[in-house]
Design an enzyme around this catalytic site. Structure first.
Site, PDB file in Angstrom:
ATOM      1  N   ASP A  41      42.153  33.799  44.359  1.00 41.23           N
ATOM      2  CA  ASP A  41      42.428  34.797  45.395  1.00 41.23           C
ATOM      3  C   ASP A  41      41.218  35.012  46.298  1.00 41.23           C
ATOM      4  OD1 ASP A  41      40.858  36.090  43.569  1.00 41.23           O
ATOM      5  OD2 ASP A  41      42.122  37.853  43.356  1.00 41.23           O
ATOM      6  N   CYS A  42      40.370  34.002  46.389  1.00 35.41           N
ATOM      7  CA  CYS A  42      39.183  34.068  47.245  1.00 35.41           C
ATOM      8  C   CYS A  42      39.284  32.995  48.321  1.00 35.41           C
ATOM      9  CB  CYS A  42      37.918  33.842  46.431  1.00 35.41           C
ATOM     10  SG  CYS A  42      37.662  35.065  45.151  1.00 35.41           S
TER      11      CYS A  42
END
Length: 108
Positions: A41-42
């Site tokens: 999720d980066c």
């Protein structure tokens, strides 16, 4: 193990939404001419694309979570398992997801 399978279903569902958000961010970035690599999720856009990457990440988050994902999932599983009775989902709160567009700490 039925209990472990039941306990893992909610986290796996949330992870699938995270993955959908990430895929939408990458696809939208490419559509707008930005390469935005994703690790879970980066995001990791090039320095020259950070502002666009952050904007796209937020906009795609709002786009996805403006839908009632829990109700959509309940609809799918009730049609898939018509003989099983599922509880109603909890009521939604008052938070307006569109506030995420201006969130300072949503994306590093």
């Amino acid at each position: 193990n039925v209990k472990r399978q039941m306990n893992g279903s909610a986290p796996n569902l949330v992870h699938s939404w995270d993955a959908a958000h990430g895929a939408a961010t990458v696809a939208r970035g490419l559509k707008e001419g930005h390469y935005i690599p994703l690790i879970y999720d980066c995001i990791g856009p090039a320095a020259s694309h950070v502002d666009d990457g952050r904007r796209i990440f937020r906009e795609e988050f709002v786009e996805l979570h403006s839908r009632d994902l829990v109700a959509e999932h309940l609809d799918v599983i009730t049609r898939t398992y018509p003989d099983v009775s599922f509880p109603e989902p909890p009521s939604k709160g008052l938070f307006d997801i569109r506030h995420a567009i201006n969130s300072t700490y949503m994306v590093c």
